[in-house]
Motif scaffolding. Structure first.
Motif, short mmCIF file in Angstrom:
data_model
loop_
_atom_site.label_atom_id
_atom_site.label_comp_id
_atom_site.label_asym_id
_atom_site.label_seq_id
_atom_site.Cartn_x
_atom_site.Cartn_y
_atom_site.Cartn_z
N GLY A 47 -27.43 22.54 -87.17
CA GLY A 47 -27.64 21.62 -86.05
C GLY A 47 -26.37 21.53 -85.24
O GLY A 47 -25.41 22.25 -85.48
N LYS A 48 -26.40 20.66 -84.27
CA LYS A 48 -25.22 20.48 -83.42
C LYS A 48 -24.09 19.87 -84.24
O LYS A 48 -22.94 20.24 -84.10
CB LYS A 48 -25.54 19.53 -82.25
N GLU A 49 -24.43 18.91 -85.06
CA GLU A 49 -23.40 18.17 -85.77
C GLU A 49 -23.65 18.11 -87.27
O GLU A 49 -23.09 17.27 -87.96
CB GLU A 49 -23.28 16.76 -85.18
N PRO A 185 -39.22 19.05 -78.18
CA PRO A 185 -39.66 20.16 -79.03
C PRO A 185 -38.54 20.73 -79.90
O PRO A 185 -38.80 21.47 -80.84
CB PRO A 185 -40.13 21.21 -78.02
N PHE A 186 -37.30 20.34 -79.63
CA PHE A 186 -36.17 20.79 -80.45
C PHE A 186 -35.97 19.92 -81.69
O PHE A 186 -35.18 20.27 -82.56
CB PHE A 186 -34.88 20.82 -79.63
N ASN A 187 -36.66 18.80 -81.75
CA ASN A 187 -36.58 17.97 -82.95
C ASN A 187 -37.97 17.75 -83.55
O ASN A 187 -38.23 16.73 -84.18
CB ASN A 187 -35.88 16.64 -82.65
N ILE A 188 -38.83 18.73 -83.33
CA ILE A 188 -40.15 18.71 -83.96
C ILE A 188 -40.34 20.05 -84.66
O ILE A 188 -40.17 21.10 -84.03
CB ILE A 188 -41.28 18.47 -82.92
N ILE A 198 -38.29 15.25 -86.77
CA ILE A 198 -37.04 15.25 -87.55
C ILE A 198 -35.90 14.67 -86.72
O ILE A 198 -36.09 14.33 -85.55
CB ILE A 198 -36.64 16.68 -88.02
N ASP A 199 -34.73 14.57 -87.34
CA ASP A 199 -33.48 14.23 -86.64
C ASP A 199 -33.51 12.79 -86.11
O ASP A 199 -33.50 12.55 -84.90
CB ASP A 199 -33.27 15.24 -85.50
N TRP A 200 -33.50 11.84 -87.02
CA TRP A 200 -33.71 10.43 -86.70
C TRP A 200 -32.44 9.63 -86.48
O TRP A 200 -32.47 8.40 -86.41
CB TRP A 200 -34.56 9.78 -87.81
MG LIG Z 1 -31.79 18.25 -83.85
#
Ligand SMILES: [Mg+2]
Ligand SMILES: Nc1ncnc2c1ncn2[C@@H]1O[C@H](COP(=O)(O)OP(=O)(O)O)[C@@H](O)[C@H]1O
Length: 266
Positions: A47-49, A185-188, A198-200
């Motif tokens: 991921g980014k971080e 769509p980048f966090n599904i 995802i990514d909450w």
């Molecule tokens: Mg993400």
């Protein structure tokens, strides 16, 4: 428990990109001792971080979401989400180390809340320091693709996926009382049949000053992917109305929320 900061802290945080540093290993070992995680298998996502690492648990797989304890960028991008959140009022963010742990705890809390509300999210198993443990979404050891990586025409049943996204969006807001805040769509993830949110980490509780701004943006981003089959303004308006409903809420046989006996989309 706590450790004192020393001149050595810079060493402690050194290796962040292609290996796991000592701080993170200690957290993973702790999770293993607690029985939350079994053998660690290797990286499966980036991921980014955060880095995503596949691990075993009982007979299945879990992922460890390892938040990089990288200072400056982290503070800039994430501080604003923590400020203004009533759960963290009074928190003194004294150092970077503390902040990364606060972020991990916040993501775990949001994920758990969404999971309990019946939103389709990876099941949360636990967290320690900068490591969050959740259900692995994928087949064998291969992670499910992001919805953003799947073309609309490759979806088996576009209408089904669209309605599932809308149902989960509504459950997030009306039942969990959350706004995801970074939904797109980048966090599904798409498992071949259903979408998984995802990514909450950026999610906020209802009542947060930016609640409506984030909700509107989440709605616009997901509807755009599907070519706006309903108007984003209209869906946003209905969500807000249904969120204000004070009576009971039911779920029908297809998983739609019934608010005042009615579905969000008829
Ligand atoms: Mg993400
Ligand atoms: N539960 C999961 N199962 C499988 N893959 C996952 C899971 N969670 C995250 N991933 C993968 O890891 C990537 C990064 O995760 P994400 O939570 O979106 O991190 P970031 O906050 O850095 O964007 C995702 O884009 C996805 O490919």
């Amino acid at each position: 428990m706590g450790r004192f900061r020393t001149e050595k802290d810079s060493d402690y945080f050194k290796v962040v990109d292609d290996a796991i540093n000592a701080y993170t290993w200690a957290a993973i070992v702790k999770l293993q001792e607690k029985g939350v995680v079994g053998d660690v298998l290797g990286p499966v996502g980036q991921g980014k971080e955060a880095k995503l690492i596949l691990a075993k648990r009982d007979d299945g797989y879990v992922v460890l979401k390892v938040f990089y304890p990288v200072p400056v960028r982290f503070v800039k991008s994430r501080y604003s989400y923590i400020l203004g959140d009533p759960r963290f009022r009074g928190l003194k963010i004294s150092d970077q180390l503390h902040l990364v742990e606060v972020w991990c705890r916040k993501e775990f809390g949001n994920l758990s809340r969404a999971y309990s509300a019946g939103v389709r999210v990876p099941r949360p198993y636990g967290f320690y320091r900068n490591v969050l443990v959740m259900q692995f979404i994928g087949v064998d050891r291969n992670p499910a693709p992001l919805l953003a990586e799947v073309r609309l025409e490759d979806l088996d049943d576009v209408d089904h996926v669209f309605y599932e996204v809308v149902k989960n969006l509504e459950k997030t807001y009306v039942v969990a009382g959350l706004v995801h805040g970074d939904l797109s769509p980048f966090n599904i993830l798409y498992d071949g049949e259903n979408p998984w949110f995802i990514d909450w980490g950026s999610a906020v509780r209802r009542g947060h000053p930016k609640e409506l701004e984030y909700l509107r943006r989440d709605v616009e981003r997901v509807l755009e992917f599907f070519g706006n089959p309903v108007s984003p303004q209209e869906l946003f308006k209905r969500l807000v109305e249904r969120g204000a409903w004070r009576g009971g809420v039911d779920v029908d046989e297809e998983g739609w929320l019934l608010v005042g006996g009615r579905r969000l989309l008829e």
